[in-house]
Design a protein around this motif. Structure first.
Motif, PDB file in Angstrom:
ATOM      1  N   SER A   1       1.465  -2.127  -7.551  1.00  0.00           N
ATOM      2  CA  SER A   1       0.765  -1.898  -6.294  1.00  0.00           C
ATOM      3  C   SER A   1       1.038  -3.016  -5.291  1.00  0.00           C
ATOM      4  N   LEU A   2       1.238  -4.232  -5.785  1.00  0.00           N
ATOM      5  CA  LEU A   2       1.488  -5.342  -4.863  1.00  0.00           C
ATOM      6  C   LEU A   2       2.975  -5.523  -4.574  1.00  0.00           C
ATOM      7  N   SER A   3       3.790  -4.578  -5.031  1.00  0.00           N
ATOM      8  CA  SER A   3       5.246  -4.646  -4.806  1.00  0.00           C
ATOM      9  C   SER A   3       5.864  -5.897  -5.410  1.00  0.00           C
TER      10      SER A   3
ATOM     11  N   ILE B   1       0.851  -1.191   0.000  1.00  0.00           N
ATOM     12  CA  ILE B   1       0.000   0.000   0.000  1.00  0.00           C
ATOM     13  C   ILE B   1       0.881   1.234   0.000  1.00  0.00           C
TER      14      ILE B   1
ATOM     15  N   SER C   1      10.626  -0.701   2.289  1.00  0.00           N
ATOM     16  CA  SER C   1      10.728  -2.014   1.652  1.00  0.00           C
ATOM     17  C   SER C   1      11.605  -1.939   0.407  1.00  0.00           C
TER      18      SER C   1
HETATM   19  N1  TRP Z   1       3.593  -1.046  -3.963  1.00  0.00           N
HETATM   20  C1  TRP Z   1       4.043   0.290  -3.841  1.00  0.00           C
HETATM   21  C2  TRP Z   1       2.872   1.217  -4.075  1.00  0.00           C
HETATM   22  O1  TRP Z   1       1.799   0.800  -4.360  1.00  0.00           O
HETATM   23  C3  TRP Z   1       5.154   0.636  -4.782  1.00  0.00           C
HETATM   24  C4  TRP Z   1       6.135  -0.427  -4.984  1.00  0.00           C
HETATM   25  C5  TRP Z   1       6.376  -1.060  -6.118  1.00  0.00           C
HETATM   26  C6  TRP Z   1       6.956  -1.001  -4.027  1.00  0.00           C
HETATM   27  N2  TRP Z   1       7.316  -2.013  -5.915  1.00  0.00           N
HETATM   28  C7  TRP Z   1       7.665  -2.007  -4.684  1.00  0.00           C
HETATM   29  C8  TRP Z   1       7.108  -0.789  -2.701  1.00  0.00           C
HETATM   30  C9  TRP Z   1       8.566  -2.772  -3.991  1.00  0.00           C
HETATM   31  C10 TRP Z   1       8.007  -1.556  -2.032  1.00  0.00           C
HETATM   32  C11 TRP Z   1       8.712  -2.548  -2.664  1.00  0.00           C
HETATM   33  O2  TRP Z   1       3.027   2.392  -4.014  1.00  0.00           O
END
Ligand code: TRP
Length: 447
Positions: free
Chosen positions: A229-231, A21, A325
């Motif tokens: 979005s899910l990294s 998120i 992260s």
């Molecule tokens: N998921 C994060 C967001 O929605 C962005 C993101 C993409 C991210 N890759 C990631 C975050 C890897 C941490 C790790 O904004």
């Protein structure tokens, strides 16, 4: 390093959901839904998250917990090789997370700037129609933006230096509930606005595809957004999974994270569009939706001071639980490969990051033409497209091939630890997921 594991399942879910998120949900999802025709995009997006995102996330958990290392180290451990194409995928993952973190810090810097402006009542002097101008002028103020960007990188580094248990897990357990509370307050308020009903039908009713888009464009955009979005597709889940103990159930963790991420994306839509509809603005505001359109609403609505500042505060904490992260991901690589200690590695990496992120800032300034390779787009936009449309799906594809074809089935079964799920997951990750990612990747390249 092996001692620095997550201490509880709640901690893992909070940190992984925190990673997922982020700006992608609160800023990216609404603007993409807005430019891709609302409901249709949202439905495709949800399907992508569940049917492609979930198996890829599970695959990353398998790789990280079995390989016990970062995106490169884990794959090296699993393949007993330092040069296989799978390991190359690991390097690409680390590079991607660094690139993403660089432009992420720029956008998070804007959010800090907006919060500071809002708290000091700085928007009161900006005429309603002039928020676009305000955004342009402030993103062009190099010195000021560098300060905000570097404050954000500094905050990220300060947490990461404490490690998984004392830094990342601890912060996520505080920030994630706070984030949910704030977004619920914002949506609750938006329910009282006249544009709430229109937002519901805009976001949830399927519509015909907008005239300027093809179905494949919407599909590519939805899958790219779901991965981002899910990294996924940059080894971030692999990096967290290496600190997940063997008795935790990675199937339920993955599902919980995906559900949280979806809920927050949809809530972000409901926190945004009622304001857009109520004040007669365009849903197609693109990247400026949060920074140009919303401030107009905040200025006009009752208690806008409170809700506007809450909104930008929300952006900052969501960005922070994601950036830690991202940083942890490249950090693990430096610690594993260069044998730096955590403190040293964090300092070196943050310095590199501050320098590289400056390029995106320059893209808004004098050197814009210098750094614009595709013509007309800023450096930040190009990084965004390059990672989102190519690097991330390629890394995700390599990860599924690793789990589907290179790892022993017995290992995958041991990690999944549930025969029914394994019986579906293994053939699915072998034959279905790579084909789906391949189609979308190709259509992106051709289209
Ligand atoms: N998921 C994060 C967001 O929605 C962005 C993101 C993409 C991210 N890759 C990631 C975050 C890897 C941490 C790790 O904004």
């Amino acid at each position: 390093m092996s001692k620095d594991n997550f201490t509880s399942k709640l901690g893992i879910v909070a940190a992984t959901a925190g990673s997922a998120i982020g700006l992608g949900n609160l800023w990216g999802f609404p603007y993409k839904a807005g430019t891709n025709g609302g409901g249709t995009f949202v439905i495709i997006y949800i399907l992508c998250a569940l049917f492609i995102g979930l198996p890829v996330m599970l695959a990353e958990f398998v790789v990280g917990r079995e390989g016990r290392g970062g995106p490169v180290g884990a794959v090296e451990n699993l393949t007993n090789s330092k040069k296989s194409p799978f390991v190359l995928g690991g390097y690409m993952a680390v590079l991607t997370s660094f690139l993403v973190l660089s432009f992420y810090s720029v956008i998070a810097g804007w959010a800090i700037h907006y919060l500071v402006t809002g708290l000091t009542n700085g928007f009161s002097g900006v005429a309603n129609i002039d928020t676009a101008k305000y955004f342009e002028v402030s993103s062009n103020n190099l010195g000021m933006q560098l300060v905000y960007q570097d404050i954000f990188i500094f905050l990220t580094a300060t947490i990461v230096i404490f490690g998984i248990k004392n830094g990342i897990e601890r912060l996520s357990k505080i920030m994630m509930p706070l984030l949910f509370i704030i977004i619920l307050i914002l949506v609750g308020y938006n329910m009282t606005l006249p544009g709430f009903k229109d937002s519901l039908s805009f976001l949830f009713a399927p519509k015909s595809i907008p005239a300027d888009k093809t179905f494949f464009e919407i599909l590519t955009s939805a899958l790219g957004q779901a991965f981002f979005s899910l990294s996924l597709g940059m080894g971030a889940i692999i990096t967290y999974a290496r600190a997940v103990s063997d008795d935790m159930n990675i199937n339920t963790i993955s599902i919980q994270v995906i559900v949280c991420d979806l809920i927050v994306a949809l809530l972000a839509g409901l926190a945004t569009f009622p304001i857009i509809f109520s004040y007669g603005m365009s849903t197609g505001g693109g990247v400026g939706l949060a920074f140009i359109a919303l401030p107009v609403g905040f200025k006009s609505m009752p208690f806008g001071y409170v809700f506007g500042n809450l909104f930008f505060f929300l952006l900052i904490i969501a960005a922070l639980t994601s950036s830690i992260s991202l940083l942890e991901n490249s950090l693990t690589f430096i610690i594993e490969k260069m044998k730096f200690n955590r403190k040293m590695a964090t300092i070196v990496l943050s310095a590199l990051l501050m320098a590289f992120a400056t390029l995106s800032q320059l893209g808004f300034n004098y050197s814009s033409s210098l750094l614009s390779f595709t013509g007309g787009e800023t450096f930040l936009d190009q990084l965004d497209k390059l990672t989102m449309n190519y690097f991330i799906p390629i890394v995700a594809l390599i990860t599924t091939l690793l789990v589907g074809y290179r790892l022993d089935e017995s290992i995958v079964r041991k990690q999944i630890n549930n025969d029914k799920i394994s019986n579906i997951f293994i053939p699915y990750v072998k034959y279905v997921v790579p084909v789906l990612i391949g189609i979308v990747l190709l259509s992106g390249v051709i289209g």
